[in-house]
Write a protein that holds these residues in place. Structure first.
Motif, PDB file in Angstrom:
ATOM      1  N   LEU A  94       0.857  -1.191   0.000  1.00  0.00           N
ATOM      2  CA  LEU A  94       0.000   0.000   0.000  1.00  0.00           C
ATOM      3  C   LEU A  94       0.896   1.246   0.000  1.00  0.00           C
ATOM      4  O   LEU A  94       1.821   1.341   0.808  1.00  0.00           O
ATOM      5  CB  LEU A  94      -0.888  -0.001   1.259  1.00  0.00           C
ATOM      6  N   ILE A  95       0.601   2.159  -0.913  1.00  0.00           N
ATOM      7  CA  ILE A  95       1.353   3.426  -0.942  1.00  0.00           C
ATOM      8  C   ILE A  95       0.648   4.376   0.034  1.00  0.00           C
ATOM      9  O   ILE A  95      -0.571   4.584  -0.054  1.00  0.00           O
ATOM     10  CB  ILE A  95       1.373   4.026  -2.378  1.00  0.00           C
ATOM     11  N   THR A  96       1.437   4.931   0.952  1.00  0.00           N
ATOM     12  CA  THR A  96       0.852   5.724   2.056  1.00  0.00           C
ATOM     13  C   THR A  96       1.385   7.159   2.071  1.00  0.00           C
ATOM     14  O   THR A  96       2.393   7.464   1.435  1.00  0.00           O
ATOM     15  CB  THR A  96       1.211   5.074   3.412  1.00  0.00           C
ATOM     16  N   VAL A  97       0.700   7.990   2.837  1.00  0.00           N
ATOM     17  CA  VAL A  97       1.166   9.366   3.016  1.00  0.00           C
ATOM     18  C   VAL A  97       2.301   9.333   4.060  1.00  0.00           C
ATOM     19  O   VAL A  97       2.117   9.618   5.234  1.00  0.00           O
ATOM     20  CB  VAL A  97       0.010  10.285   3.479  1.00  0.00           C
ATOM     21  N   GLY A  98       3.455   8.914   3.585  1.00  0.00           N
ATOM     22  CA  GLY A  98       4.621   8.792   4.456  1.00  0.00           C
ATOM     23  C   GLY A  98       4.508   7.577   5.367  1.00  0.00           C
ATOM     24  O   GLY A  98       3.467   6.895   5.419  1.00  0.00           O
ATOM     25  N   VAL A  99       5.602   7.315   6.073  1.00  0.00           N
ATOM     26  CA  VAL A  99       5.565   6.255   7.083  1.00  0.00           C
ATOM     27  C   VAL A  99       4.570   6.656   8.178  1.00  0.00           C
ATOM     28  O   VAL A  99       3.955   5.811   8.821  1.00  0.00           O
ATOM     29  CB  VAL A  99       6.983   6.008   7.652  1.00  0.00           C
ATOM     30  N   SER A 100       4.381   7.956   8.343  1.00  0.00           N
ATOM     31  CA  SER A 100       3.429   8.435   9.356  1.00  0.00           C
ATOM     32  C   SER A 100       2.057   7.796   9.164  1.00  0.00           C
ATOM     33  O   SER A 100       1.468   7.268  10.112  1.00  0.00           O
ATOM     34  CB  SER A 100       3.279   9.958   9.278  1.00  0.00           C
ATOM     35  N   GLU A 101       1.552   7.863   7.944  1.00  0.00           N
ATOM     36  CA  GLU A 101       0.239   7.246   7.720  1.00  0.00           C
ATOM     37  C   GLU A 101       0.327   5.727   7.814  1.00  0.00           C
ATOM     38  O   GLU A 101      -0.567   5.068   8.364  1.00  0.00           O
ATOM     39  CB  GLU A 101      -0.351   7.636   6.352  1.00  0.00           C
ATOM     40  N   LYS A 235      13.482  10.327   3.880  1.00  0.00           N
ATOM     41  CA  LYS A 235      14.840  10.542   4.382  1.00  0.00           C
ATOM     42  C   LYS A 235      15.896  10.256   3.325  1.00  0.00           C
ATOM     43  O   LYS A 235      16.661  11.142   2.964  1.00  0.00           O
ATOM     44  CB  LYS A 235      15.076   9.699   5.636  1.00  0.00           C
ATOM     45  N   ALA A 236      15.946   9.015   2.824  1.00  0.00           N
ATOM     46  CA  ALA A 236      17.027   8.655   1.900  1.00  0.00           C
ATOM     47  C   ALA A 236      16.963   9.462   0.608  1.00  0.00           C
ATOM     48  O   ALA A 236      17.992   9.811   0.032  1.00  0.00           O
ATOM     49  CB  ALA A 236      16.971   7.169   1.593  1.00  0.00           C
ATOM     50  N   PHE A 237      15.756   9.771   0.128  1.00  0.00           N
ATOM     51  CA  PHE A 237      15.620  10.507  -1.131  1.00  0.00           C
ATOM     52  C   PHE A 237      15.391  12.000  -0.897  1.00  0.00           C
ATOM     53  O   PHE A 237      15.103  12.732  -1.845  1.00  0.00           O
ATOM     54  CB  PHE A 237      14.448   9.941  -1.951  1.00  0.00           C
ATOM     55  N   ALA A 238      15.467  12.415   0.347  1.00  0.00           N
ATOM     56  CA  ALA A 238      15.237  13.828   0.704  1.00  0.00           C
ATOM     57  C   ALA A 238      13.895  14.316   0.151  1.00  0.00           C
ATOM     58  O   ALA A 238      13.804  15.319  -0.557  1.00  0.00           O
ATOM     59  CB  ALA A 238      16.388  14.717   0.194  1.00  0.00           C
ATOM     60  N   MET A 239      12.831  13.607   0.480  1.00  0.00           N
ATOM     61  CA  MET A 239      11.503  13.918  -0.078  1.00  0.00           C
ATOM     62  C   MET A 239      10.457  14.134   1.017  1.00  0.00           C
ATOM     63  O   MET A 239       9.285  13.768   0.833  1.00  0.00           O
ATOM     64  CB  MET A 239      11.055  12.790  -1.019  1.00  0.00           C
ATOM     65  N   THR A 240      10.840  14.734   2.137  1.00  0.00           N
ATOM     66  CA  THR A 240       9.880  14.872   3.247  1.00  0.00           C
ATOM     67  C   THR A 240       8.573  15.557   2.825  1.00  0.00           C
ATOM     68  O   THR A 240       7.500  15.164   3.232  1.00  0.00           O
ATOM     69  CB  THR A 240      10.492  15.659   4.430  1.00  0.00           C
ATOM     70  N   GLY A 241       8.711  16.609   1.999  1.00  0.00           N
ATOM     71  CA  GLY A 241       7.533  17.406   1.643  1.00  0.00           C
ATOM     72  C   GLY A 241       6.604  16.743   0.642  1.00  0.00           C
ATOM     73  O   GLY A 241       5.474  17.205   0.433  1.00  0.00           O
ATOM     74  N   TRP A 242       7.053  15.668   0.026  1.00  0.00           N
ATOM     75  CA  TRP A 242       6.199  15.000  -0.969  1.00  0.00           C
ATOM     76  C   TRP A 242       5.183  14.077  -0.311  1.00  0.00           C
ATOM     77  O   TRP A 242       4.224  13.651  -0.929  1.00  0.00           O
ATOM     78  CB  TRP A 242       7.064  14.170  -1.940  1.00  0.00           C
ATOM     79  N   ARG A 243       5.436  13.746   0.937  1.00  0.00           N
ATOM     80  CA  ARG A 243       4.548  12.923   1.758  1.00  0.00           C
ATOM     81  C   ARG A 243       4.206  11.595   1.099  1.00  0.00           C
ATOM     82  O   ARG A 243       3.059  11.319   0.739  1.00  0.00           O
ATOM     83  CB  ARG A 243       3.251  13.696   2.125  1.00  0.00           C
ATOM     84  N   ILE A 244       5.217  10.781   0.967  1.00  0.00           N
ATOM     85  CA  ILE A 244       4.963   9.472   0.365  1.00  0.00           C
ATOM     86  C   ILE A 244       5.826   8.379   1.008  1.00  0.00           C
ATOM     87  O   ILE A 244       7.003   8.594   1.297  1.00  0.00           O
ATOM     88  CB  ILE A 244       5.120   9.522  -1.182  1.00  0.00           C
ATOM     89  N   GLY A 245       5.183   7.260   1.249  1.00  0.00           N
ATOM     90  CA  GLY A 245       5.862   6.100   1.825  1.00  0.00           C
ATOM     91  C   GLY A 245       5.111   4.844   1.424  1.00  0.00           C
ATOM     92  O   GLY A 245       4.235   4.891   0.549  1.00  0.00           O
TER      93      GLY A 245
END
Ligand code: PLP
Length: 386
Positions: A94-101, A235-245
Motif C-alpha cells: 500500500l502506498i501511504t502518506v509517508g511512514v506516518s500514515e 529521508k534517503a531521497f530527501a523527499m519529506t515534503g512530498w509525503r509518500i511512503g
C-alpha cells in the motif's frame, strides 16, 4: 453537564516535545538549527523534474487507493533487487502518506482496546501517542547506552504478557541512531514469533546505515508473515515534503489498512507517486552521495562532542547523535533552552523522546559541514562559560 468540545483522549494526548521546543526557535535570528529531523538536501533534480512533468502532462487525478500500479510494480522490483524481498503488488503493498500514515494505519488495523504494543525507547515522538489514541497501551522498553541503545532479547521476553499484540522496531533509530545486525534481529524475532507478536518495523532510515548492511526484518526466515514493513522516501531521497511512503505486509493486514486508507486519504497525491517512480528507477547515486556526506558529518560531530567531554557513542545509522550532557549538571530542557538563548544553537532535549533521557540531547547532523563546525564551536563556548 456541559459537553467538552475536544475528546478526552485527544485532550490527554501530549504535544510533541520537538514542536513545543521549536515554537521557541521560530522568530529567532541566526539560529543554527540542529533540531528538526529532515535532510538539508533538496530532492534530487531528476525526481523533482518527474513531479513537475507529471503536473505539466495533466496528471491531476486520484489514483487507485493502493497507489499507482506502475509505482507498486517498480517498488516490488526495487525491494526484490535490493533485499530479495517479494511482495505481491495487489495484496501485500500500500502506498501511504509517508511512514506516518503507514504507522497509524497499521495500529488502526490490528489494535483492539487494551492491546499492548512494545516500544523500545528513546523513540520517535509519535509512537506512544498514536498507540494510545487507538485505545492500545504503549509499553516502553527502556534502552541504555551500555547496550548501544538496543533492546535485549531478555528485556523483550520479560515484557511480554497475554495482552501483548505487537512489537515496534525502528532501526536505525530516531533519536539514538542505533541499529541492529542480522544476528541481533534474529534473536528478537525468535521471541516475537514464539509469543505470536506482530512486528511493526519502521525502517525509514534503512538507506542511511553506515557501517554494515541493513537487514530488513521481513527478510528473516518466516518473518514476512508477521511483519508490517514500513518505509518511505522522506529521508534517503530527501523527499519529506512530498509525503509518500509504503507499507508491505501480510495480505489480511494490508487489506484492512487499505480499507481505512480508502476512506481517510483515498490516495497519495499523484505527482508524488510519479516522482517516487523516478526515485526508485534512477536515484541510487544521489542516495549514496547524500549518505557519504552524512557519514563525514557524523565523524565530525561525534569526535567534536567527545573532545569537549560530552560523551557520544557512534550511531550506526540515521542522521542523529544522542550525546550525554550529564557532565553539564543541567536537565536536558535547561541545556537546550540555554544553548539556544546564549549560543543560538537549537537541539532537542532528550526528554522529548523518553522521560528517562534527561541526560541526553538529540543533535541532527542533517546540516552543512560549515554549520556543524560553527555549532560545535558554539557548544564548546557554552560549556566553557559554565
Ligand atoms: N518514523 C521515524 C522514525 C521518523 O523519524 C519519521 C520522521 O521523522 C517518520 C517515521 C515519519 O516519516 P514520513 O515523512 O515518511 O511520514
Amino acid at each position: 453537564m456541559e459537553k467538552s468540545i475536544v475528546s478526552k483522549q485527544v485532550e490527554q494526548m501530549p504535544w510533541s516535545g520537538i514542536r513545543v521546543f521549536f515554537d521557541l526557535v521560530l522568530g529567532m535570528k541566526d539560529v543554527i538549527s540542529l533540531g528538526v529531523g529532515e535532510p538539508d538536501f533538496v530532492t534530487p533534480w531528476n525526481i523533482r523534474e518527474a513531479g513537475i512533468y507529471s503536473i505539466e502532462s495533466g496528471y491531476t487525478s486520484y489514483t487507485s487507493n493502493k497507489g499507482l500500479l506502475e509505482l507498486r510494480q517498480e517498488l516490488a522490483r526495487y525491494l526484490y533487487k535490493k533485499h530479495g524481498l517479494e511482495y505481491d503488488v495487489e495484496e501485500e503493498m500500500l502506498i501511504t502518506v509517508g511512514v506516518s500514515e503507514g504507522f497509524d494505519l497499521t495500529l488502526r488495523a490490528i489494535i483492539e482496546p487494551g492491546d499492548k504494543v512494545l516500544i523500545p525507547r528513546p523513540c520517535y515522538v509519535s509512537y506512544g501517542p498514536l498507540v494510545e489514541l487507538q485505545g492500545g497501551r504503549a509499553v516502553y522498553l527502556d534502552t541504555k547506552i551500555d547496550c548501544g541503545f538496543k533492546v535485549t532479547p531478555k528485556q523483550l521476553e520479560s515484557a511480554i504478557d497475554r495482552r501483548t499484540k505487537a512489537l515496534l522496531l525502528n532501526y536505525p533509530c530516531n533519536p539514538t541512531g542505533a541499529s541492529y545486525k542480522k544476528k541481533e534481529l534474529e534473536a528478537l524475532y525468535k521471541i516475537a514469533r514464539k509469543n505470536g507478536l506482530i512486528i511493526i518495523s519502521d525502517e525509514i532510515y534503512a538507506d542511511l546505515t553506515y557501517d554494515f548492511a541493513h537487514t530488513p526484518l521481513a527478510t528473516l526466515s518466516g518473518a514476512k508473515e508477521r511483519t508490517v514493513y514500513l518505509n518511505g522516501f522522506s529521508k534517503a531521497f530527501a523527499m519529506t515534503g512530498w509525503r509518500i511512503g509504503y507499507a508491505c505486509g501480510p495480505k489480511e493486514i494490508i487489506s484492512a489498512m487499505t480499507k481505512i486508507h480508502q476512506y481517510t486519504m483515498m490516495c497519495v497525491p499523484i505527482a508524488s507517486q510519479m516522482a517516487a517512480i523516478e526515485a526508485l528507477r534512477r536515484s541510487d547515486k544521489s542516495v549514496l552521495d547524500m549518505k557519504k556526506e552524512y557519514k563525514r558529518r557524523r565523524a565530525l560531530v561525534v569526535s567534536g562532542l567527545n573532545e569537549m567531554g560530552l560523551s557520544c557513542h557512534m550511531p550506526e545509522g540515521a542522521f542523529y547523535v544522542f550525546p550525554s550532557i550529564k557532565k553539564s549538571g543541567m536537565s536536558s530542557v535547561d541545556f537546550a533552552s540555554k544553548l539556544l538563548q546564549e549560543e543560538k544553537v537549537a537541539v532537542v532535549p532528550g526528554t522529548a523522546f523518553s522521560p528517562m533521557a534527561d541526560d541526553n540531547i538529540r543533535i541532527s547532523y542533517a546540516s552543512s559541514l560549515d554549520n556543524l563546525k560553527e555549532a560545535m564551536a558554539r557548544i564548546g563556548n557554552f560549556l566553557k562559560s559554565r
